[in-house]
Design an enzyme around this catalytic site. Structure first.
Site, PDB file in Angstrom:
ATOM      1  N   HIS A 152      -7.991  27.395   8.638  1.00 29.27           N
ATOM      2  CA  HIS A 152      -8.271  27.357  10.075  1.00 29.27           C
ATOM      3  C   HIS A 152      -7.629  26.144  10.726  1.00 29.27           C
ATOM      4  O   HIS A 152      -8.031  25.736  11.822  1.00 29.27           O
ATOM      5  CB  HIS A 152      -9.785  27.385  10.300  1.00 29.27           C
TER       6      HIS A 152
ATOM      7  N   LYS B  41      -4.671  -3.417 -11.579  1.00 29.16           N
ATOM      8  CA  LYS B  41      -3.768  -3.657 -12.705  1.00 29.16           C
ATOM      9  C   LYS B  41      -3.229  -5.094 -12.654  1.00 29.16           C
ATOM     10  O   LYS B  41      -3.266  -5.821 -13.626  1.00 29.16           O
ATOM     11  CB  LYS B  41      -2.620  -2.639 -12.652  1.00 29.16           C
TER      12      LYS B  41
ATOM     13  N   GLU C 273       4.804   8.699  -4.806  1.00 24.84           N
ATOM     14  CA  GLU C 273       5.171   7.358  -5.274  1.00 24.84           C
ATOM     15  C   GLU C 273       6.089   7.458  -6.502  1.00 24.84           C
ATOM     16  O   GLU C 273       6.874   6.561  -6.766  1.00 24.84           O
ATOM     17  CB  GLU C 273       3.908   6.544  -5.604  1.00 24.84           C
TER      18      GLU C 273
ATOM     19  N   GLU D  88      -5.361  -6.102  -0.727  1.00 26.59           N
ATOM     20  CA  GLU D  88      -6.559  -5.369  -0.289  1.00 26.59           C
ATOM     21  C   GLU D  88      -7.717  -5.583  -1.254  1.00 26.59           C
ATOM     22  O   GLU D  88      -8.834  -5.919  -0.872  1.00 26.59           O
ATOM     23  CB  GLU D  88      -6.258  -3.857  -0.220  1.00 26.59           C
TER      24      GLU D  88
ATOM     25  N   GLY E  10       0.176   2.456 -12.489  1.00 26.00           N
ATOM     26  CA  GLY E  10      -1.021   2.487 -11.639  1.00 26.00           C
ATOM     27  C   GLY E  10      -1.487   3.904 -11.336  1.00 26.00           C
ATOM     28  O   GLY E  10      -2.668   4.236 -11.465  1.00 26.00           O
ATOM     29  N   ARG E  11      -0.549   4.772 -10.967  1.00 26.82           N
ATOM     30  CA  ARG E  11      -0.939   6.136 -10.573  1.00 26.82           C
ATOM     31  C   ARG E  11      -1.217   7.035 -11.778  1.00 26.82           C
ATOM     32  O   ARG E  11      -1.571   8.193 -11.627  1.00 26.82           O
ATOM     33  CB  ARG E  11       0.121   6.743  -9.650  1.00 26.82           C
TER      34      ARG E  11
ATOM     35  N   LYS F  13       4.568  -4.888   0.576  1.00 26.79           N
ATOM     36  CA  LYS F  13       3.611  -5.941   0.197  1.00 26.79           C
ATOM     37  C   LYS F  13       4.175  -7.320   0.570  1.00 26.79           C
ATOM     38  O   LYS F  13       3.482  -8.160   1.118  1.00 26.79           O
ATOM     39  CB  LYS F  13       3.350  -5.910  -1.318  1.00 26.79           C
TER      40      LYS F  13
HETATM   41  O1  F6P Z   1       0.847   0.951  -3.902  1.00 23.25           O
HETATM   42  C1  F6P Z   1       1.555   0.210  -4.848  1.00 23.25           C
HETATM   43  C2  F6P Z   1       0.728  -0.022  -6.048  1.00 23.25           C
HETATM   44  O2  F6P Z   1       1.452  -0.881  -6.858  1.00 23.25           O
HETATM   45  C3  F6P Z   1       0.360   1.252  -6.776  1.00 23.25           C
HETATM   46  O3  F6P Z   1       1.368   1.710  -7.605  1.00 23.25           O
HETATM   47  C4  F6P Z   1      -0.877   0.827  -7.468  1.00 23.25           C
HETATM   48  O4  F6P Z   1      -1.594   1.918  -7.938  1.00 23.25           O
HETATM   49  C5  F6P Z   1      -1.559   0.053  -6.368  1.00 23.25           C
HETATM   50  O5  F6P Z   1      -0.502  -0.653  -5.738  1.00 23.25           O
HETATM   51  C6  F6P Z   1      -2.641  -0.880  -6.795  1.00 23.25           C
HETATM   52  O6  F6P Z   1      -2.165  -1.863  -7.661  1.00 23.25           O
HETATM   53  P1  F6P Z   1      -3.146  -2.743  -8.534  1.00 23.25           P
HETATM   54  O7  F6P Z   1      -3.893  -1.846  -9.457  1.00 23.25           O
HETATM   55  O8  F6P Z   1      -2.277  -3.716  -9.249  1.00 23.25           O
HETATM   56  O9  F6P Z   1      -4.102  -3.433  -7.596  1.00 23.25           O
END
Ligand code: F6P
Length: 524
Positions: A382, A204, A351, A210, A265-266, A486
């Site tokens: 189990h 987003k 979240e 990452e 995002g979620r 972050k």
């Molecule tokens: O984990 C925090 C967060 O902002 C989530 O809400 C989001 O889904 C994720 O990082 C990834 O963010 P982006 O889509 O901006 O890379």
């Protein structure tokens, strides 16, 4: 404060009265309990008879929902009001599922033309990849799709692609790389051929550490393998809200599929973040997923609270969390295809509602979101079910299953479903005075796990979490705690790169010194 309201106090008093009531007796006293405490929508069936509730409990919980203005907030969300107050954003994942002719306005602009324009761009692209018109730099068709994303830009699409495997194109292999650990990307790259691979950079913000690190390494690998930067155009596409960063990374804006900041995002698998899903199962099936979610939206928006599935699910969660002190909550899909569903729901729920500050900035004096966990049945039986059956904590459970299977192998499905039925029964009944049962669960059944029913199921949980957030007076749509993590990880990276440890706490500094080679490895 919420805890001072009449509705809350009435529930507290009621809980003290009925806390010793056993579900065995509730069933004995009411032969129609199953009929009275179950709901359905289309092919989705929701049985909530195995809960420690009476009609009075239900009435009092509904009073709490009404006193919390759930109906008003629901309208605000659907209408595009900026209910994500800390980020000053609307919350409109529901607009992504709506028909073309609808009107949903944000800042005076109808967003529906943008939604459907993006959908048709996705459709065209899917068709090109699937019919082989889209070719890689060397002229080969796409065989591997690697989604580079994390959190909502990974968990939703990954979960859905796994859940809908029977609908997947056999000539496409999907890979989802999320972790910053280089092992994740390296192991994936070992199994693919650059000439037949399409990388999707899903973010987003297009700034997430990452994802951008994985995207850069994937780009370097591709350019090295195919010998030219020109290859990027046919092998990299972006799903994002941030056009400037996408183009700065080197992806042509024609190969960018946009969405807007009013998609959290979620909650984003319905937006262009869902492109890997559409590529894998075909655009029509992706549309069916949206349609299933839209059916749940309609149900949630139009049905009175007493027979509204997401509302009832939310109230049951509140009942145990706030009045029985339940700390956690288990989601147990009796379907191997749903093996990523609990992981996906962890982000969606934890979240959204893992917060101690309410939407007006006040500290709450009641519990909010529980710890959510789960594994597919029967594996979990189990492993951790012993604690659910007889541990000292009360853990409400959701059991989920499909009546039909895509893999009718001998009597496997009959045995799977018998376990799906037996566990809630055992939790409810118990066996001896030492194994007293009275452990609550909901059973959710769909005819078969297809795009439509999965869409309904996911939207059910989205709205359930929304209702809980409203009752707990939270903003369920920001994530300030994650943002702090972050920032701190970037500060430490800075400390490693510059060798200056100022500002680090004593423990972090000690740990950093114990890995003296960290910087050398980075620079290799
Ligand atoms: O984990 C925090 C967060 O902002 C989530 O809400 C989001 O889904 C994720 O990082 C990834 O963010 P982006 O889509 O901006 O890379």
């Amino acid at each position: 404060m919420l805890t001072n309201t009449a509705a809350w106090k009435a529930l507290k008093a009621h809980q003290a009265e009925i806390s010793n009531l056993h579900m065995r007796d509730l069933f004995k006293d009411d032969p129609d309990r199953f009929q009275s405490y179950s709901l359905s929508l289309d092919t989705l069936f929701f049985d909530y008879s195995k809960h420690r509730i009476t009609q009075e409990t239900k009435t009092l919980l509904l009073n709490l929902a009404r006193a919390s203005d759930v109906e008003l907030w629901r309208e605000k969300m659907f209408a595009g009001e900026k209910i994500n107050n800390t980020e000053n954003r609307a919350v409109l994942h529901t607009a992504l599922r709506r028909p073309k002719d609808d009107t949903v306005t944000v800042d005076g602009e109808n967003v529906m033309p943008f939604v459907h324009h993006t959908l048709s761009k996705m459709k065209t692209f899917c068709e090109k990849v699937q019919n082989g018109t889209w070719r890689g730099h060397t002229g080969k068709k796409v065989e591997h799709i690697v989604n580079l994303g994390i959190g909502g830009s990974d968990l939703g699409p990954y979960m859905v692609c796994e859940a809908l495997k029977p609908f997947g194109y056999k000539n496409l292999t999907m890979h989802f790389v999320s972790n910053i650990d280089g092992t994740h990307l390296s192991e994936t790259l070992k199994s693919i051929d650059a000439a037949t691979t399409l990388f999707i950079v899903a973010s987003k913000t297009f700034t997430t550490q990452e994802t951008m690190t994985n995207a850069q390494s994937a780009k370097d690998w591709l350019v090295k393998a195919l010998g030219t930067e020109d290859a990027i155009e046919k092998h990299f596409i972006a799903l994002s809200t941030n056009e400037d960063e996408v183009t700065a990374f080197g992806i042509n804006k024609d190969n960018m599929f946009p969405f807007k900041d009013w998609v959290g995002g979620r909650y984003s698998l319905w937006s262009s973040i869902g492109l890997p899903i559409a590529l894998y199962i075909g655009f029509e099936n992706f549309r069916a997923l949206l349609d299933g979610a839209y059916a749940m939206d309609r149900h949630f928006q139009d049905t009175p609270l007493e027979s509204n599935i997401p509302v009832i699910a939310a109230l049951l969660g509140i009942w145990y969390r706030n009045f029985f002190g339940a700390q956690s909550y288990a989601v147990l899909p009796y379907d191997q295809y749903l093996h990523r569903f609990p992981a996906y729901l962890q982000q969606l729920d934890m979240e959204s509602n893992g917060k101690t500050i309410d939407r007006d900035g006040n500290r709450v004096d009641y519990d909010t979101g529980p710890v959510l966990f789960g594994e597919p049945g029967t594996n979990g039986q189990h492993a951790f079910y012993q604690l659910i059956h007889q541990g000292t904590s009360l853990i409400p459970c959701d059991f989920i299953a499909a009546k039909e299977t895509y893999n009718p192998l001998g009597d496997h499905h009959t045995k799977l479903l018998s376990n799906f039925l037996a566990q809630p029964q055992a939790l409810m009944q118990g066996r001896t005075p030492d194994f007293e049962g009275n452990r609550p669960s909901t059973s959710i059944l769909v005819e078969r796990l297809d795009p439509y029913s999965l869409g309904m199921l996911i939207a059910l949980y989205e709205h359930k979490i929304f209702v809980q957030g409203i009752i707990w007076r939270l903003n369920s749509f920001d994530q300030p705690g994650v943002q702090l993590g972050k920032i701190l990880s970037n500060q430490i990276l800075d400390a490693i790169e510059t060798g200056k440890n100022e500002g680090l706490d004593n423990s972090t500094e000690g740990l950093l010194k114990s890995i003296p080679h960290i910087n050398l490895v980075n620079k290799e």
